[in-house]
Design a protein around this motif. Structure first.
Motif, PDB file in Angstrom:
ATOM      1  N   LYS A  67       0.827  -1.206   0.000  1.00 46.26           N
ATOM      2  CA  LYS A  67       0.000   0.000   0.000  1.00 46.26           C
ATOM      3  C   LYS A  67       0.862   1.257   0.000  1.00 46.26           C
ATOM      4  O   LYS A  67       0.552   2.241  -0.694  1.00 46.26           O
ATOM      5  CB  LYS A  67      -0.924   0.002   1.217  1.00 46.26           C
ATOM      6  N   THR A  71       1.252   4.558  -2.986  1.00 42.67           N
ATOM      7  CA  THR A  71       0.935   5.962  -2.726  1.00 42.67           C
ATOM      8  C   THR A  71       1.785   6.868  -3.612  1.00 42.67           C
ATOM      9  O   THR A  71       2.715   6.416  -4.293  1.00 42.67           O
ATOM     10  CB  THR A  71       1.181   6.308  -1.244  1.00 42.67           C
ATOM     11  N   ASN A  72       1.475   8.160  -3.558  1.00 40.29           N
ATOM     12  CA  ASN A  72       2.240   9.132  -4.354  1.00 40.29           C
ATOM     13  C   ASN A  72       3.563   9.514  -3.704  1.00 40.29           C
ATOM     14  O   ASN A  72       4.395  10.187  -4.328  1.00 40.29           O
ATOM     15  CB  ASN A  72       1.395  10.388  -4.579  1.00 40.29           C
TER      16      ASN A  72
END
Length: 618
Positions: A67, A71-72
């Protein structure tokens, strides 16, 4: 995030190996399996590696890391130097660096630079000794154990962050405060320890063991053949790469601990760790700093693949560091050390005293007696229960950590007792079975005799010239002879063809004089020689009790038939003789006359009657 170490009830076979290796008494046997007590657990992971049934596992963070990568934010990986001992199957370290990048990490660094950095902090402690000896805090299980089990030694813990937190501080300082950091390690305890630094500038967002890293590679189909060479991102370390093996931390700053001049005791492994802590606490003669690994170096940590050989891994780490030392720019390394030497690498500790109350000797002796171990020779201390002595087992029992069944000798004695009871029960059952067989045989014999008797009785009843019927309290026929059926006529004969002996038939539907039977059933008084009209005949009925108020029998004679009429005349003449004899005897007593003449006269009447009937053919 959930409990760090978890047991699987279905897989646990109660070998007690986990109990035997746990230094913190963090495993309790309950509900027929080993249960991990999370508050007491120090996360060493030794129970995980020692359980042959794979019934104990640590918390996976693979999903969490995946996860983070999606993400960015930029995500950095910090590799424990033990990685070279893990990936012995990879020909060049630049390959596993590339494989880690392929997972999705933007930055891949090695922790060895942070080891170099904190090694100077430890050097300052040693060089500026002020009479207080310290215990190194590079190993998370060591810190956990002292905080929970030896809280009086918390002040002796070196106030220095572990290397991976120091490296996280370096990365956040160089790259970005928003950088996400994942630590790749051989240590399971770091998964929980990292949470204590989450709100600092050295926060770590995820911890993966090397085993989990291999799972990620397999999941994504990444092998050394699918990637090209790649180098670690700076800053790069030097001798800090020796960190996973004994002496490695102090080798980074060229502190050589000879036997004569050394003031640092360096040891590894569960047994040595526990013994050194014990002596550090109680023996003034030690007077040394402690550099401890709970495991036999990180190269044998629970996060490493199982089955790896310690000295092969040790050799790989040393070869790797030698190779790296030749390639690293020493000048740049010094610049990097200078850049980050003023980072705040201090830390504090929390006392979490989880020591259990120590029972008295009297209490221990009571438990030993309950277990049948009151005599010293019975206290074998076989260790099968997970505790080295019977007394220590009794202490653990009083602390709520064990049950008696965990003791091998107690269980054997209990089993023998149970077997003896089972054998006794089996013997009793065998005798009961034999008695039952005899009883069944006797019952069959008696049933046969009863059947034979019933057949004989039926045959005898059918020989009688009088009708015989036996009824129950509801006036249902129990038994009736053939003569009774014939006396009742054709309807009764048709019924008898379907139901032999009219068994179960209602007497009320067969004869009108059933009330005589009801009277005897209710009163219990026999009714004898009652003449009743039945169709064109006169029946002489005698009803008598067989079982009071439950079963009665009746004898019915048809007075119209010649044989019965003859029997009746004779019977009644005999009754007259009897009655007259009694009368004559009474008169003779009064008048003095002999009764013999009357007797002869009456007998002659009977004989004449019999001769007359014979002469007429009746």
């Amino acid at each position: 995030m959930g409990q760090l170490i978890i047991s699987n009830k279905e897989k646990c076979n109660l070998s007690y190996t986990c109990v035997r290796v746990c230094p913190a008494k963090a495993i309790k046997i309950a509900d027929k399996h080993a249960q991990i007590l999370p508050d007491r657990c120090i996360g060493c992971g030794q129970c995980v590696t020692m359980c042959a049934q794979n019934a104990i596992e640590y918390r996976s963070e693979i999903e969490n890391v995946e996860k983070l990568i999606k993400t960015n934010s930029r995500v950095a990986a910090i590799c424990d130097p033990a990685i070279s001992g893990e990936f012995t199957d990879v020909a060049d370290y630049r390959k596993f660096v590339a494989m880690i990048r392929e997972v999705g990490f933007d930055i891949v660094t090695e922790m060895s630079f942070a080891v170099d950095l904190i090694a100077y902090k430890y050097k300052d402690l040693v060089d500026n000794f002020q009479g207080k000896h310290f215990i190194t805090t590079k190993c998370p299980p060591v810190v956990n154990y002292i905080e929970k089990q030896e809280p009086e030694l918390v002040d002796n813990l070196a106030p220095i962050v572990p290397p991976y937190i120091a490296m996280s501080k370096v990365l956040h300082s160089r790259y970005s405060d928003d950088l996400k950091v994942v630590y790749l390690t051989a240590c399971t305890a770091a998964k929980d320890e990292a949470k204590h630094f989450y709100h600092t500038d050295g926060h770590v967002d995820g911890v993966l063991t090397f085993i989990e890293l291999r799972e990620l590679f397999a999941k994504k189909g990444i092998t050394e053949n699918t990637v090209e060479f790649s180098e670690f991102d700076p800053p790069l370390g030097r001798k800090g790469g020796l960190f996973p093996i004994s002496h490695g931390l102090f080798q980074a700053v060229d502190i050589n601990q000879g036997l004569l001049e050394g003031d640092i005791l360096i040891t590894e492994g569960r047994t040595n760790f526990l013994q050194s802590i014990k002596e550090f606490k109680s023996e003034n003669q030690l007077n040394q700093h402690l550099d401890l690994f709970y495991c036999k170096g990180c190269i044998q940590g629970p996060g490493m693949s199982q089955g790896g050989k310690k000295f092969t891994r040790r050799s790989q780490v040393i070869k790797y560091v030698n190779k790296r030392m030749k390639a690293i720019d020493a000048y740049q390394w010094r610049l990097d050390i200078e850049e980050f030497k003023n980072l705040d690498l201090s830390r504090s500790y929390r006392t979490k005293d989880l020591r259990l109350p120590v029972p008295t000797k009297v209490e221990v002796d009571v438990i030993l007696a309950d277990m049948g171990k009151s005599k010293r020779e019975d206290q074998l201390g076989c260790g099968a229960c997970g505790y080295p002595t019977c007394s220590e087992f009794a202490v653990a029992h009083l602390q709520g950590l064990t049950d008696y069944e965990q003791c091998y000798t107690f269980s054997i004695k209990k089993l023998r007792s149970y077997v003896n009871k089972v054998n006794a029960s089996n013997e009793k059952f065998k005798k009961s079975q034999e008695a039952l067989v005899k009883s069944e045989e006797k019952a069959r014999q008696e049933e046969g005799l009863a059947k034979e008797a019933a057949e004989t009785t039926t045959a005898m009843l059918n020989k009688l010239r009088a009708g015989v019927v036996i009824v129950d309290s509801n006036l249902n026929v129990i038994e009736a002879n053939q003569r009774f059926v014939e006396m009742l006529g054709d309807d009764a004969k048709e019924i008898a063809e379907v139901i032999p002996g009219l068994k179960g038939a209602e007497l009320k539907s067969l004869v009108e004089f059933h009330k005589v039977f009801s009277t005897v059933l209710q009163s219990g008084q026999d009714v004898l020689d009652r003449d009743v009209d039945y169709n064109d005949s006169i029946f002489n009925v005698s009803v008598f009790t067989i079982k009071r108020n439950e079963i009665v029998g009746g004898i019915i004679r048809d007075l119209v038939t010649p044989e019965v009429r003859k029997e009746e005349v004779i019977k009644r003449a005999q009754d007259v003789i009897k009655e007259n004899l009694e009368t004559v005897q009474q008169i003779a007593f009064l008048l003095g006359e002999s009764a013999s003449k009357t007797e002869k006269t009456l007998n002659s009447i009977i004989e004449a009657q019999q001769l007359g009937e014979h002469g007429t053919g009746k």
